[in-house]
Design a protein around this motif. Structure first.
Motif, PDB file in Angstrom:
ATOM      1  N   GLU A   1       1.025  -1.187  -0.144  1.00  0.00           N
ATOM      2  CA  GLU A   1       0.053  -0.192   0.185  1.00  0.00           C
ATOM      3  C   GLU A   1       0.831   1.181  -0.013  1.00  0.00           C
ATOM      4  O   GLU A   1       0.519   2.200  -0.719  1.00  0.00           O
ATOM      5  CB  GLU A   1      -0.789   0.086   1.107  1.00  0.00           C
ATOM      6  CG  GLU A   1      -1.837   1.074   1.298  1.00  0.00           C
ATOM      7  CD  GLU A   1      -2.708   1.200   2.477  1.00  0.00           C
ATOM      8  OE1 GLU A   1      -3.207   2.398   2.850  1.00  0.00           O
ATOM      9  OE2 GLU A   1      -2.804   0.319   3.326  1.00  0.00           O
ATOM     10  N   ALA A   2       1.897   1.389   0.845  1.00  0.00           N
ATOM     11  CA  ALA A   2       2.774   2.396   0.819  1.00  0.00           C
ATOM     12  C   ALA A   2       3.249   2.789  -0.567  1.00  0.00           C
ATOM     13  O   ALA A   2       3.427   4.077  -0.992  1.00  0.00           O
ATOM     14  CB  ALA A   2       3.769   2.023   1.992  1.00  0.00           C
ATOM     15  N   VAL A   3       3.995   1.736  -1.296  1.00  0.00           N
ATOM     16  CA  VAL A   3       4.527   1.984  -2.435  1.00  0.00           C
ATOM     17  C   VAL A   3       3.464   2.393  -3.479  1.00  0.00           C
ATOM     18  O   VAL A   3       3.630   3.343  -4.319  1.00  0.00           O
ATOM     19  CB  VAL A   3       5.138   0.633  -2.959  1.00  0.00           C
ATOM     20  CG1 VAL A   3       5.633   0.968  -4.474  1.00  0.00           C
ATOM     21  CG2 VAL A   3       6.404   0.577  -2.094  1.00  0.00           C
ATOM     22  N   ALA A   4       2.115   1.735  -3.428  1.00  0.00           N
ATOM     23  CA  ALA A   4       1.157   2.063  -4.427  1.00  0.00           C
ATOM     24  C   ALA A   4       0.817   3.682  -4.184  1.00  0.00           C
ATOM     25  O   ALA A   4       0.384   4.196  -5.204  1.00  0.00           O
ATOM     26  CB  ALA A   4      -0.094   1.344  -4.154  1.00  0.00           C
ATOM     27  N   LYS A   5       0.896   4.204  -3.134  1.00  0.00           N
ATOM     28  CA  LYS A   5       0.460   5.393  -2.868  1.00  0.00           C
ATOM     29  C   LYS A   5       1.643   6.505  -2.875  1.00  0.00           C
ATOM     30  O   LYS A   5       1.623   7.776  -2.910  1.00  0.00           O
ATOM     31  CB  LYS A   5      -0.145   5.643  -1.326  1.00  0.00           C
ATOM     32  CG  LYS A   5      -1.378   4.909  -1.458  1.00  0.00           C
ATOM     33  CD  LYS A   5      -2.085   5.152   0.051  1.00  0.00           C
ATOM     34  CE  LYS A   5      -3.478   4.247  -0.027  1.00  0.00           C
ATOM     35  NZ  LYS A   5      -4.128   4.747  -0.991  1.00  0.00           N
TER      36      LYS A   5
END
Length: 322
Positions: A77-81
Motif C-alpha cells: 500500500e505504501a508503494v502504491a501511494k
C-alpha cells in the motif's frame, strides 16, 4: 474544432516530451527498494543483491527498506501511494497476487495500482517429511492421508502465505486432509518439523537443503512444473500422481502506477543486466531460484494469471484472513 484538435495534439506532445526529458535525467537521487519482509530471508537477500548491482549501473544508491506487517500489505500500500517517479519501488513476492483474494480490507489493487517492471525469479518449494513419517514418496503419503484424515500435520509461515497455500492446493488436488499448523515464521515451523511436533512442510529449498543432506528430513517432491538442479532426483508433485499441481514462489519489482514508461523501460533494462551478474546468479542458484528477467508486458500478463490462479486456490480451500 480544428483549433481544439491542434491544442490537444500539442498538449499530448508536450506531455510525452516532458516525460522523456524527465526520464533522461533519471535517476538524480537515491532509489528506495521496499521489501515487505524481515532482513535475512530469501526476498531480502535477493533484493539486496540486486540493489547493490543496480546502484552501480545507475550511478545512484539503491537502498533496501524493510517494511513489515499485514502479510506485506503495509509495504504494498505504501508503494502504491508513493509518487510515480521511479524513486520508490516494491520488491514483490507471490503475496501481492494472493492478497487480492485473502484481504478484503486492503487499500490497493495489484493490477491497477502498480506498473510492473520485471519478474526477477521463480522457484518451487520442496515437500519435506520428518524421518518418522512412513511414506517414502507422494503416492504413499496420499494413500496414508486418505486412510487417516487429519492425522498428518504440515507447518507454514502463517495463514495465507505461499507455504500455507501450497498445502491447501495439495489437499484440494490430492483429495486429502492434511492439518495446517500456522507459525509466525518458516524457521519456527522448520524447528518443530525437525523435532517431530509436525510431520510435513512445504519449505523453501535453501532452508531445507542442510536437513535433507544430513538425513534429518526426507524430500518427497518439489512443487513446480519441473525438477530442480539442486534436487535432481526429487520428482515434482504432478509427476508423483497429483495431476496439475503447480505452485511456485516468485519475486518481482514494480513501480507505482503512472510511472513514466521510459523510466520503467530503463529500470527493466538495467535490472535484467544485473541478473546476469555471475555473483548474483550464484546467490540465486543457492536459494533454488531461477532467473526470469521478463519484460514489463510479460510481467503484467503473468500477474493477471497469478491473481486468478491464487483466487481459485483461496476459494477452493476456504481460507479467510482478516
Amino acid at each position: 474544432m480544428r483549433p481544439f484538435l491542434w491544442l490537444a495534439t500539442l498538449a499530448c506532445s508536450l506531455s510525452v516530451l516532458g516525460s522523456t526529458a524527465f526520464a533522461q535525467d533519471y535517476p538524480a537521487k537515491t532509489i528506495r527498494l521496499v521489501v515487505p519482509f524481515a532482513p535475512g530471508g530469501a526476498p531480502d537477500i535477493v533484493a539486496r543483491g540486486i540493489a547493490q548491482q543496480l546502484g552501480t549501473r545507475l550511478g545512484q544508491s539503491v537502498v533496501v527498506e524493510n517494511k513489515l506487517g499485514a502479510g506485506g500489505n503495509i509495504a504494498y500500500e505504501a508503494v502504491a501511494k508513493s509518487p510515480a517517479d521511479g524513486y520508490t519501488l516494491i520488491f514483490a513476492t507471490t503475496g501481492i497476487a494472493t492478497n487480492m483474494s485473502l484481504f478484503k480490507a486492503r487499500r490497493y489493487d495489484t493490477l491497477k495500482d502498480f506498473s510492473p517492471v520485471t519478474q526477477v525469479t521463480s522457484g518451487p518449494h520442496v515437500l519435506v517429511a520428518n524421518k518418522t513419517v512412513s511414506a517414502k514418496n507422494v503416492r504413499e503419503l496420499v494413500a496414508y492421508a486418505k486412510a487417516n484424515p487429519s492425522k498428518l500435520s504440515y507447518g507454514s509461515s502463517g495463514n495465507g502465505t505461499i507455504l500455507h497455500l501450497a498445502g491447501e492446493l495439495f489437499n484440494h488436488k490430492a483429495g486429502v486432509e492434511l492439518l495446517h499448523v500456522p507459525y509466525k515464521g518458516a524457521s519456527l515451523a522448520q524447528t518443530d518439523l525437525v523435532g517431530g511436533s509436525i510431520q510435513l512442510m512445504f519449505s523453501d529449498v535453501a532452508s531445507a537443503l542442510p536437513y535433507i543432506n544430513a538425513g534429518t528430513l526426507r524430500p518427497l517432491a518439489v512443487t513446480g512444473k519441473r525438477r530442480m538442479p539442486l534436487l535432481p532426483d526429487v520428482p515434482t508433485i504432478a509427476e508423483s500422481g497429483v495431476p496439475q499441481y503447480d505452485i511456485e514462489a516468485w519475486f518481482g519489482i514494480l513501480a507505482p502506477a503512472g510511472t513514466p514508461q521510459p523510466i520503467v523501460d530503463r529500470l527493466n533494462r538495467e535490472i535484467r543486466a544485473t541478473l546476469a551478474a555471475p555473483e548474483l546468479q550464484q546467490r540465486l542458484d543457492g536459494l533454488g531460484q531461477v532467473v526470469v528477467g521478463s519484460s514489463p508486458k510479460e510481467f503484467s500478463d503473468f500477474l493477471r494469471v497469478e491473481v486468478a490462479k491464487m483466487a481459485e486456490i483461496v476459494k477452493a480451500s476456504g481460507i479467510a484472513v482478516e
